[in-house]
Design an enzyme around this catalytic site. Structure first.
Site, short mmCIF file in Angstrom:
data_model
loop_
_atom_site.label_atom_id
_atom_site.label_comp_id
_atom_site.label_asym_id
_atom_site.label_seq_id
_atom_site.Cartn_x
_atom_site.Cartn_y
_atom_site.Cartn_z
CG PHE A 138 17.35 -24.76 -11.62
CD1 PHE A 138 17.94 -23.61 -12.13
CD2 PHE A 138 16.08 -25.12 -12.08
CE1 PHE A 138 17.29 -22.84 -13.06
CE2 PHE A 138 15.42 -24.35 -13.01
CZ PHE A 138 16.03 -23.21 -13.51
CD1 TRP A 139 11.51 -26.90 -7.54
CD2 TRP A 139 12.31 -27.50 -5.55
NE1 TRP A 139 10.44 -27.03 -6.69
CE2 TRP A 139 10.91 -27.39 -5.46
CE3 TRP A 139 13.04 -27.88 -4.43
CZ2 TRP A 139 10.22 -27.64 -4.28
CZ3 TRP A 139 12.36 -28.12 -3.26
CH2 TRP A 139 10.98 -28.00 -3.19
CG MET A 141 19.36 -21.37 -6.50
SD MET A 141 20.67 -21.42 -7.72
CE MET A 141 20.59 -19.74 -8.37
CG HIS A 433 15.35 8.61 55.05
ND1 HIS A 433 16.41 9.27 54.50
CD2 HIS A 433 14.33 8.73 54.15
CE1 HIS A 433 16.07 9.78 53.32
NE2 HIS A 433 14.80 9.45 53.09
CD GLU A 434 11.25 5.95 54.39
OE1 GLU A 434 10.26 6.67 54.16
OE2 GLU A 434 12.18 5.81 53.58
CG HIS A 437 10.16 11.10 54.18
ND1 HIS A 437 10.44 12.27 53.55
CD2 HIS A 437 11.07 10.18 53.72
CE1 HIS A 437 11.48 12.10 52.73
NE2 HIS A 437 11.88 10.85 52.82
CG ASP A 509 13.48 11.85 49.55
OD1 ASP A 509 12.46 11.43 48.98
OD2 ASP A 509 13.94 11.36 50.59
#
Length: 674
Positions: A138-139, A141, A433-434, A437, A509
């Site tokens: 009860f307390w 709650m 690839h590089e 670029h 790209d």
């Protein structure tokens, strides 16, 4: 430990002790079960001193202890005579068998139908335990209900954080002198409102800071409060919105009530677009919780009540989606655009964030600022922090140029992944690839200078070609866009020419060049076939505005087909040009790829030597003769150069550089799908 927790623990310990005691007492008072014949023998021998008869059992006491007999049939008060007859018969048989005479039935001195000790000790303890447990439940709650009510009562309270006197000043905010001048009027009003009132001037009640993320909008608001020495209330736009209807409006009222008690003061609402979006978009209806909150903000800022001592500041990076009523005079009647810093601003920001860091004497912040075009204040602070971490990792006491350069790369592309296992075929493919670029970046007149080319994986990229602008251009020309598309296609063209196949490494790209080409056609009027017509805007779509009938794609299917044709034409033309240039400079590309395969990373000086026609052996010999840190440091030559002066331009509508610059670094998702 909380008091309630201590109480609960004490009760639990008491119950455990009571249970143990009850168990001991129960075992102490319990009777030993014997047979029915044993009971008759004890009665005949006149050993029984006390006799207790129950409906189902019989308990008796002798000098030897307490015993219990379970009857095979019921014996109660109504069967007492039957029981006595059987008892007399048994005693008579026992006396005759012993050679004696039967003098009458023997009964003990105490005969009762209730046993005072027959009730278990649990029968006495359990009711007490039950009462205690019920009291605790009860307390708890009641405590939970009280806490819930408290939370329910506080749900409409503001979540704003209050700072009485922030220690941030305008000196802590660098790189935005014009914005400071705009905000100094607010500081003057908060310090001396009388001189404004004497001339009938009314300070803006609301200041809206608009700009990209990381430009210091929140820092500006703190600096205003710090300079004025007034309380500062900070809250996020999302803090007003809750699942309960009316909570947002209640929090707005509570925030302004709290501000009235501390005026003059500043209220700062961060990310106000979370609650200040345009109304009437057809989403949520007129009773939407967000709209109710917005209505309350509008009323509090400029309604029947006056809040002269309260200045509301807000920050957003999406001013285009805010409700018009929020931006009218009397509310957020002053908008301050906090843009990305220029080269001078970046130098000042770097110096501010480096005040508490030990920097090497040869560090030149002007040089660092020149190669960090497009960086926000937050990114510059992160750059210095990463450089400090790298210096600690290397065991250095000072932060030098090498750490700053590595910090730039780490902020842009992530950390290097030298431990990743790369096959020889992948290594060769990435090198070409590089190299494609880098060669095109040097051949195309309007591309930015190449600072570094590497095939060491960094972030999600298998390799990268890093180009950085040396000036802060506010606009981007058609030729520069075309050159950058050509340079971005260099990786795919190199694969086609060398390995006679294509890989997934050019996926980033292709997305990049497609985006630039589409903007050239639909936003920037760079297509002769479509003319000077903008078919799209550069803002992300706002779904509410689309529902309201303002669809940004309001052109015909024929025009859409023409747009697609023009995009393909631009990319195909750049692809043809890139192929022609790389075929003509195939030897340079081969030498660069060879150096990359053997040394993995080259810098500005090696790229220049290769573009001048030097053989790869000469370049490798030069790299062997030079200290890697000296080669790696791009600041050495740039420090001796003076930054190019910016030409004075007419105020025209331009394309922001941070939006239109196609490639800051050539990051490729090499085989990201494999």
């Amino acid at each position: 430990m909380k008091k309630s927790t201590k109480i609960i623990i004490g009760v639990i310990v008491g119950l455990v002790i009571a249970g143990i005691v009850a168990l001991i007492l129960t075992n102490f008072f319990s009777a030993t079960e014997v047979s029915y014949n044993q009971f008759f023998q004890d009665m005949t021998a006149k050993k029984v001193e006390e006799l207790y008869i129950d409906a189902y059992k019989l308990t008796y006491v002798t000098e030897g202890g307490k015993f219990q007999v379970i009857f095979p049939s019921l014996y109660g008060a109504s069967d007492w005579f039957t029981f006595v007859e059987q008892l007399a018969e048994a005693q008579e048989k026992a006396a005759i068998a012993a050679g004696g005479t039967f003098d009458g039935v023997y009964l003990p001195g105490v005969v009762s139908f209730t046993d005072p000790n027959a009730t278990s000790i649990w029968s006495s303890i359990l009711p007490i335990v039950g009462v205690v447990v019920l009291a605790i439940v009860f307390w708890l709650m009641m405590r939970s209900i009280a806490g819930g009510n408290a939370k329910t009562m506080n749900i409409g309270k503001t979540k704003a954080h209050m700072q009485n006197k922030p220690n941030v000043r305008f000196a802590d905010v660098a790189g935005a002198e014009e914005e400071k001048e705009e905000l100094k009027e607010v500081v003057d009003f908060l310090k001396a409102p009388r001189k404004f009132a004497d001339l009938g001037a009314k300070i803006p009640s609301g200041v809206l800071l608009v700009g990209p993320p990381g430009t210091g909008k929140t820092l500006f608001a703190k600096a205003v409060a710090g300079e004025a020495g007034v309380p500062f209330f900070s809250v996020s736009g999302s803090d007003f919105v809750e699942m309960y209807v009316g909570v947002g409006a209640s929090r707005v009222r509570d925030l302004f009530d709290l501000a009235k008690k501390n005026q003059p003061c500043i209220i700062f609402i961060d990310e106000i677009d979370a609650v200040g979006r345009r109304r009437g978009a057809g989403l949520g209806g007129g009773h939407d919780e967000r709209e109710q909150t917005l209505n309350q903000i509008l009323v509090q800022m400029d309604g029947f009540e006056t809040n002269d001592g309260i200045i509301v500041m807000a920050a957003t990076n999406r001013a285009d989606i805010l409700d018009p009523a929020l931006l009218r005079p009397g509310r957020f009647d002053r908008q301050i655009n906090v843009n990305l810093p220029d080269v001078k601003g970046r130098e000042q920001i770097l110096k501010v964030h480096a005040r508490n860091k030990p920097m090497s004497p040869d560090v030149n912040f002007r040089t660092v600022a020149r190669i960090t075009a497009g960086f926000s204040g937050a990114e510059l602070a992160n750059l210095l922090n990463e450089a400090a971490i790298l210096a600690v990792r290397k065991g250095k006491k000072l932060i030098g140029n090498i750490e700053l350069y590595d910090g730039i790369n780490k902020v842009l592309m992530g950390p290097q992944k030298k431990s990743r296992v790369v096959t020889e075929s992948d290594k060769r493919c990435t090198a070409y690839h590089e190299a494609g670029h880098a060669v095109l970046a040097c051949l195309c007149e309007h591309c930015d200078p190449v600072h570094e080319v590497s095939i060491i994986p960094r972030g999600r990229a298998a390799g990268y070609t890093m180009t950085r602008p040396e000036t802060d251009d506010n606009d981007v020309s058609y030729n520069k866009l075309i050159d950058n598309i050509c340079m971005s296609l260099g990786g795919r063209v190199a694969e086609e020419l060398v390995i006679h196949d294509v890989t997934t490494g050019a996926s980033a790209d292709l997305q990049h060049v497609s985006d630039i080409a589409r903007r050239m056609v639909t936003q920037w009027g760079m297509s002769d076939k479509l003319g000077l017509v903008a078919y799209d805007n550069d803002q992300p779509p706002f779904m509410g505005m689309e529902y309201g009938g303002h669809n940004h794609s309001s052109y015909s299917q024929a025009t859409s087909a023409t747009i697609d044709d023009e995009i393909r034409r631009l990319i195909a033309s750049a692809h043809e040009r890139a192929t022609k240039l790389l075929k003509e400079n195939r030897k340079i590309m081969d030498n660069m790829a060879r150096v990359l395969v053997e040394r993995e990373t080259i810098y500005t000086e090696e790229v220049r030597m290769l573009m001048e026609g030097k053989d790869y052996k000469e370049v490798i010999a030069y790299m062997d003769s030079q200290d890697e840190n000296a080669r790696k440091n791009p600041f050495v030559k740039m420090t001796e150069e003076k930054p190019a002066e910016q030409p004075v331009q007419e105020p025209v509508e331009t394309v922001p550089a941070e939006t239109a610059t196609p490639v800051e670094e050539g990051t490729d998702d090499k085989k990201a799908e494999d």
